[in-house]
Design a protein around this motif. Structure first.
Motif, short mmCIF file in Angstrom:
data_model
loop_
_atom_site.label_atom_id
_atom_site.label_comp_id
_atom_site.label_asym_id
_atom_site.label_seq_id
_atom_site.Cartn_x
_atom_site.Cartn_y
_atom_site.Cartn_z
N VAL A 1 12.71 6.69 2.15
CA VAL A 1 11.35 7.21 1.93
C VAL A 1 10.61 6.34 0.92
CG1 VAL A 1 10.06 9.14 0.98
CG2 VAL A 1 11.93 9.56 2.58
N LYS A 2 11.33 5.89 -0.11
CA LYS A 2 10.70 5.04 -1.13
C LYS A 2 10.24 3.72 -0.51
CE LYS A 2 11.52 3.23 -5.77
NZ LYS A 2 12.50 3.10 -6.87
N ALA A 3 11.09 3.12 0.35
CA ALA A 3 10.70 1.87 1.02
C ALA A 3 9.50 2.10 1.94
CB ALA A 3 11.89 1.33 1.82
N ALA A 4 9.50 3.20 2.69
CA ALA A 4 8.36 3.49 3.57
C ALA A 4 7.08 3.69 2.77
CB ALA A 4 8.68 4.74 4.41
N GLN A 5 7.17 4.32 1.57
CA GLN A 5 6.00 4.51 0.71
C GLN A 5 5.45 3.16 0.25
OE1 GLN A 5 4.51 7.56 -0.12
NE2 GLN A 5 2.95 6.13 -0.79
N ALA A 6 6.38 2.20 -0.03
CA ALA A 6 5.93 0.86 -0.45
C ALA A 6 5.16 0.18 0.68
CB ALA A 6 7.14 0.02 -0.86
N VAL A 7 5.62 0.35 1.91
CA VAL A 7 4.92 -0.23 3.05
C VAL A 7 3.52 0.38 3.19
CG1 VAL A 7 4.94 -0.48 5.57
CG2 VAL A 7 7.05 -0.78 4.26
N VAL A 8 3.42 1.70 3.01
CA VAL A 8 2.12 2.36 3.08
C VAL A 8 1.17 1.84 2.01
CG1 VAL A 8 0.95 4.58 2.80
CG2 VAL A 8 3.01 4.45 4.19
N ASP A 9 1.70 1.69 0.78
CA ASP A 9 0.86 1.18 -0.32
C ASP A 9 0.36 -0.21 -0.01
OD1 ASP A 9 1.36 3.57 -1.57
OD2 ASP A 9 2.97 2.79 -2.85
N GLU A 10 1.25 -1.06 0.54
CA GLU A 10 0.85 -2.44 0.87
C GLU A 10 -0.22 -2.43 1.96
OE1 GLU A 10 2.90 -6.62 2.44
OE2 GLU A 10 4.12 -4.84 2.08
N ALA A 11 -0.03 -1.60 2.99
CA ALA A 11 -1.02 -1.54 4.07
C ALA A 11 -2.35 -1.03 3.55
CB ALA A 11 -0.50 -0.64 5.19
N GLN A 12 -2.34 -0.04 2.62
CA GLN A 12 -3.57 0.49 2.04
C GLN A 12 -4.30 -0.57 1.24
OE1 GLN A 12 -4.80 3.76 2.47
NE2 GLN A 12 -6.57 2.73 1.63
N ALA A 13 -3.51 -1.39 0.46
CA ALA A 13 -4.13 -2.47 -0.33
C ALA A 13 -4.77 -3.51 0.57
CB ALA A 13 -3.07 -3.10 -1.23
N ALA B 1 -5.85 -3.53 10.15
CA ALA B 1 -5.30 -3.00 8.90
C ALA B 1 -5.20 -1.47 8.96
CB ALA B 1 -6.15 -3.45 7.71
N GLN B 2 -6.23 -0.85 9.55
CA GLN B 2 -6.20 0.61 9.67
C GLN B 2 -5.05 1.06 10.56
OE1 GLN B 2 -10.12 1.41 11.10
NE2 GLN B 2 -11.01 1.62 9.02
N ASP B 3 -4.82 0.31 11.68
CA ASP B 3 -3.71 0.66 12.57
C ASP B 3 -2.38 0.52 11.85
OD1 ASP B 3 -5.54 1.16 14.52
OD2 ASP B 3 -5.37 -0.81 15.46
N ALA B 4 -2.26 -0.63 11.06
CA ALA B 4 -1.01 -0.84 10.32
C ALA B 4 -0.79 0.27 9.31
CB ALA B 4 -1.05 -2.22 9.62
N LEU B 5 -1.88 0.70 8.62
CA LEU B 5 -1.77 1.79 7.64
C LEU B 5 -1.38 3.10 8.32
CD1 LEU B 5 -2.10 2.92 4.81
CD2 LEU B 5 -4.55 3.24 5.30
N LYS B 6 -1.97 3.34 9.47
CA LYS B 6 -1.65 4.58 10.18
C LYS B 6 -0.20 4.60 10.60
CE LYS B 6 -3.11 7.39 14.10
NZ LYS B 6 -4.03 7.48 15.25
N ALA B 7 0.30 3.41 11.12
CA ALA B 7 1.71 3.34 11.54
C ALA B 7 2.63 3.54 10.35
CB ALA B 7 1.96 1.99 12.21
N ALA B 8 2.28 2.90 9.22
CA ALA B 8 3.11 3.05 8.02
C ALA B 8 3.12 4.50 7.55
CB ALA B 8 2.60 2.12 6.92
N GLN B 9 1.93 5.17 7.60
CA GLN B 9 1.86 6.58 7.17
C GLN B 9 2.67 7.48 8.09
OE1 GLN B 9 -2.37 7.14 7.12
NE2 GLN B 9 -2.56 6.59 4.93
N GLU B 10 2.62 7.20 9.40
CA GLU B 10 3.41 8.00 10.33
C GLU B 10 4.90 7.81 10.07
OE1 GLU B 10 2.14 6.79 14.16
OE2 GLU B 10 0.25 7.95 14.12
N ASN B 11 5.31 6.53 9.83
CA ASN B 11 6.72 6.26 9.53
C ASN B 11 7.14 6.99 8.25
OD1 ASN B 11 9.28 4.82 9.83
ND2 ASN B 11 8.63 3.68 8.02
N LEU B 12 6.23 6.97 7.22
CA LEU B 12 6.51 7.66 5.96
C LEU B 12 6.68 9.17 6.21
CD1 LEU B 12 6.80 7.75 2.89
CD2 LEU B 12 4.29 7.86 2.75
N ALA B 13 5.78 9.73 7.02
CA ALA B 13 5.86 11.16 7.32
C ALA B 13 7.17 11.50 8.01
CB ALA B 13 4.67 11.60 8.17
N ASN B 14 7.57 10.66 8.95
CA ASN B 14 8.83 10.92 9.67
C ASN B 14 10.02 10.87 8.72
OD1 ASN B 14 7.50 11.18 12.10
ND2 ASN B 14 7.64 9.00 12.59
#
Length: 930
Positions: free
Chosen positions: A522-534, A579-592
């Motif tokens: 979960v921590k790694a997935a959160q890092a991916v979301v943060d990077e995509a958001q940036a 970038a929005q698609d990448a962020l959405k995918a990262a957020q979905e992965n984080l949620a899962n």
């Protein structure tokens, strides 16, 4: 009828009339006036001043205020009318005299008011004096009565004193008896307390021994219950063996019976099957017959229904034809009117053309309705046609079914005959099998009865074991005992709890490891979301800058530069979407991954809860084991301690002996207390009797002293009574004096009132003189030459108080006067006179009765008296007679309207002339309508 103010009507009536003149007929009114005139001349002495006393007495007649004013005024005016001519009075002199008379009247009125107040004050003083005299009389009577009562009161005080001495002696005796009873009670209480101490000490010994004895007794009872359980178990063991042997016997008998039952069952089943087959065959035959009947009925119904549906179809077709004819008629009529519209387009008026158009529109509406009816009729035809087709199909089907039913009926009859043959053979085999079965059942029932007895004994022994077991458990529970079996069971529970803990622990460890690993994911997935958001924020910021630059440089940059900006914005927009698609995918992965973590955490919590529960159960089991071991040790110790029971029983026996001794001591105390209470009650009764005697003595002594004091004031009360009587006599004399003064003032007021009335009559007579001189010529006016004052004089003329008194004795009535007043007038004249208004002076004269300011006071006038309350009426009559009678001669000599005493004959002549004038006035020429 019309109002006197209707001038137009009066003028019209006057213009239409032709007046004729003649003497009035001699009617009752005229005759009565002439008779009165003759009586006046013949009895002239009736007006003499000597008759004033009688008239004065008549003034006490009770009349309403204002009633006699009119009669007095009329009399005064009648007298004045004769004297104004003879004395040569003028209006000015009469007015001046009236003013002087009214001033005298007002002064007399004030004096009457003051005298009335004096009478009221004197009455109050007289009443107060009367009350004082009554009070003094009461005090004197009480003093005299007290002197009479003193001897009896003295004897009563002596008797009370002797009774008081006797009561004091009784109290002393009762106090001595009470003291003796108190000493006896104290002795009994001391003895009771000593025995109570022995009982208490022995009770403490018993209480100290009781716990150990109870514990030992409970242990023995528990051990006995355990022995009972062992006996019950042995009996159950024997019963169980007996039951097993008998069950084997029963089982063999049951096998034999079962075989026979099977044989009988098969035979019965064969018979039943044969019976059922026969029954079914008959039922099939009956059903086939019923089916044939039903099919025949159905065929008949179907045929009737088909005919009915055919008729309905024909009716629907007729209705359709009628509807189509209606449509055709409206179409033809519309075509005709449309042709009219075309033909008359240039010849008819627009209104006619509009009417044609409206008619066509209305007919089209009707045509639409008719077309709808045709459609409905067609629907009805189609429906009826469908129904008829269905009915015909049912009829054909019913015919086919009837043919099949007849064939089935023939087959059913053949099956019934075969089934009857099989049923008879099966019945014979079944009877033989049933006989063998009954013999086998008898043997089985015998074995079962023996088994039942053994089972009943076994059940009773088991019930006893349950009762003994419950008793044993209750004893252990009540006394906190435990046996070896309880210890073993507690140890087994501990082992079981430990096994449960060991089983759950690996699951907890596994769940903890899974949670830790998933947290890293979960921590790694959160890092991916943060990077995509940036990345998205950077692209969005750059895109905003480029869009702003495009806006800012729109008018200054070259088109080439602007195109480059637009291309860059387009590229950035694409990158922003990526970038929005990448962020959405990262957020979905984080949620899962977070959902997985939640599941792992739920499993972790569940396993941890199970481990905690298992540990808690293990702890409880260990605590229970320790407690059970302690209870087992206590049980064994108590069971070995038999000496405690013996010591407790010996101590209890001694305590019972001490308690008997205490009961005897308490009984002695109760008797002593009863004796003391009885003595105390007698003492209290003696004291109460003493207090009563004392109170009686003091009360009677106080009464004697009061009587002596009251008797000593006899002389004082005599003097006070005499003084009160003197004051009452003085007050009564003062009251008589002011009442006499009031009567004198009332007489003066009566004289003043008479003079005012006289001068008012004189003045009225002077004012009416010119009108009466032209009376014979003014015949065309409704008022016949009379002023309002004259009309009032006519309406209100009548009688003096003397005339009113003599109405019943003479032939003069109010009707006579009315007849005289009305003669010479038409109905209109009479109405005008009756409705003519009164002058202010007339109203004032009528509303001025001579009375004081206080409505409860009595004033005696020359023509009336006013008494506003019924209580005053009798007193007023007496006062009026007393006040008026001595003044009659004075009034006769001073009243100017009566003339001087020496001129009474002139007054008689004046009255005679007045009568003649009245007769002539009543002889006015009568108005007649032509």
């Amino acid at each position: 009828m019309f109002s006197k103010n209707n001038k137009k009507m009066i003028a019209e009536r006057s213009a239409e009339r032709t007046l004729k003149y003649g003497l009035v007929k001699l009617n009752v009114g005229l005759a009565s006036v002439l008779l009165a005139t003759g009586l006046t001349f013949a009895g002239g002495q009736a007006a003499s001043a000597d008759t004033v006393t009688t008239s004065t007495e008549a003034q006490t007649t009770e009349v309403a205020p204002g009633q006699n004013d009119a009669t007095t005024e009329t009399t005064n005016k009648a007298d004045a009318a004769t004297q104004t001519e003879s004395q040569g009075l003028t209006k000015e002199s009469a007015t001046e005299s009236l003013k002087d008379a009214k001033a005298t009247q007002d002064k007399a009125q004030g004096e009457v008011t003051e005298a009335t107040k004096n009478v009221e004050d004197a009455t109050t003083v007289r009443n107060d004096a009367k009350d004082v005299e009554a009070s003094a009389q009461k005090d004197l009577d009480a003093s005299l009565q007290a002197k009479k009562d003193i001897p009896a009161a003295t004897d009563k005080v002596k008797e009370d004193s002797a009774a008081l001495d006797n009561a004091r002696d009784d109290v002393d005796k009762a106090q001595d008896n009470t003291e003796v009873a108190r000493e006896a009670e104290n002795t009994a209480v001391v003895n009771e307390n000593a025995v109570q101490e022995k009982v208490n000490a022995q009770q403490k010994t018993v209480d100290d021994l009781k716990p150990a004895a109870d514990q030992a007794t409970a242990a023995q009872n528990t051990a006995k219950a355990a022995d009972d359980i062992v006996s019950d178990q042995a009996a159950i063991q024997k019963d169980t063996e007996d039951e097993a042997n008998l069950q084997q016997v029963v089982k063999e008998a049951q096998t034999t019976v079962n075989n026979l039952v099977e044989t009988a069952r098969q035979a019965a089943e064969t018979e039943t099957q044969a019976v059922d087959a026969l029954k079914k065959a008959k039922e099939a035959e009956t059903a086939a017959q019923a089916n044939v009947d039903a099919v025949q009925t159905a065929l008949k119904d179907a045929t009737a229904q088909a005919e009915k549906d055919k008729a309905a179809l024909e009716e629907a077709q007729k209705a359709g034809d009628a509807a189509r004819a209606t449509v055709k008629g409206w179409e033809d009529k519309i075509a005709q009117w449309q042709q009219f519209l075309v033909d008359e387009k240039d010849t008819s008026s627009s209104e006619h053309l509009n009417n044609l158009k409206k008619g066509i529109a209305a007919m089209k509406v009707r045509l639409g309705q008719a077309q709808d009816a045709v459609a409905e009729a067609q629907k009805a035809i189609d429906s009826a046609l469908d129904v008829y087709g269905a009915s015909r199909a049912k009829q054909t089907k019913a015919e086919e079914t009837l043919t099949k039913a007849n064939a089935a009926l023939a087959i059913a009859k053949m099956s019934t005959a075969a089934a009857q043959t099989k049923e008879k053979a099966a019945a014979k085999s079944n009877a033989e099998a049933q006989a063998a079965l009954e013999a086998g059942k008898a043997a089985l029932e015998k074995s079962q009865a023996e088994l039942a007895n053994v089972q009943d004994k076994l059940a009773a022994d088991k019930d006893k074991l349950v009762v003994d077991q419950a008793k044993y458990n209750d004893l252990k529970s009540q006394n906190n005992f435990a046996d070896d079996e309880d210890v073993a069971a507690a140890q087994a529970a501990v082992d079981e709890a430990q096994t449960a803990v060991d089983k759950v622990q690996p699951n907890v460890d596994k769940a903890n490891h899974a949670v830790h690993a998933q947290e890293k994911v979960v921590k790694a997935a959160q890092a991916v979301v943060d990077e995509a958001q940036a990345n998205l924020d950077a692209v969005s910021e750059k895109l905003a800058q480029w869009k702003q630059a495009l806006v800012d440089e729109k008018d200054t940059a070259t088109s080439y530069h602007l195109d480059n900006l637009k291309k860059g914005i387009k590229a950035l927009t694409i990158r922003q979407g990526q970038a929005q698609d990448a962020l959405k995918a990262a957020q979905e992965n984080l949620a899962n991954e977070q959902a997985k973590l939640a599941k792992f955490q739920a499993v972790q919590a569940k396993n941890q809860a199970a481990l905690d529960s298992a540990n808690e159960a293990l702890t409880n089991a260990k605590n229970t084991l320790a407690d059970t071991e302690k209870k087992n040790a206590d049980f064994k110790d108590a069971l070995a301690n038999t000496q405690a029971i013996k010591d407790y029983e010996a101590a209890s026996t001694t305590l019972a002996e001490y308690q008997k001794e205490l009961a005897s001591a308490q009984e002695a105390v109760a008797k002593a207390e009863a004796a003391f209470n009885e003595a105390q009650q007698k003492e209290d009764a003696a004291k109460a009797a003493y207090e009563t005697a004392k109170e009686t003595y003091l009360t009677d002594k106080a009464k004697l002293q009061d009587l002596e004091a009251l008797a000593a004031k006899e002389d004082e009360y005599v003097v006070a009574f005499e003084q009160a009587s003197d004051k009452l006599n003085e007050a009564q004399a003062a009251l008589d004096e002011v009442q006499k003064a009031l009567q004198d003032k009332n007489v003066s007021l009566s004289v003043a009132n008479g003079e005012v009335k006289y001068w008012e009559g004189v003045l009225a007579a002077l004012e009416s003189k010119p009108a009466t001189s032209d009376e014979g010529t003014q015949t065309d006016k409704p008022d016949t030459g009379k002023t309002d004052q004259g009309a009032k004089d006519n309406d209100e003329s009548g009688k003096t108080d003397q005339d009113a008194k003599d109405n019943d004795e003479s032939g003069k009535t109010d009707q006579d006067v009315k007849d005289n007043d009305e003669s010479g007038k038409t109905d209109q004249d009479t109405k005008d006179n009756d409705e003519s208004g009164k002058t202010d002076q007339d109203v004032k004269d009528n509303n001025e009765p001579a009375k004081t300011a206080d409505e409860d006071k009595v004033v005696v006038n020359d023509v009336k008296k006013v008494a506003t309350t019924p209580e005053k009426k009798v007193e007023v009559k007496a006062i009026a007679k007393k006040a008026e009678a001595p003044k009659a001669d004075t009034k006769a000599a001073t009243l100017p309207q009566m003339g001087e005493k020496d001129n009474n004959e002139a007054a008689v002549v004046g009255l005679g002339l007045a009568g003649v004038a009245g007769a002539l006035g009543l002889g006015v020429l009568n108005k007649k309508r032509s």
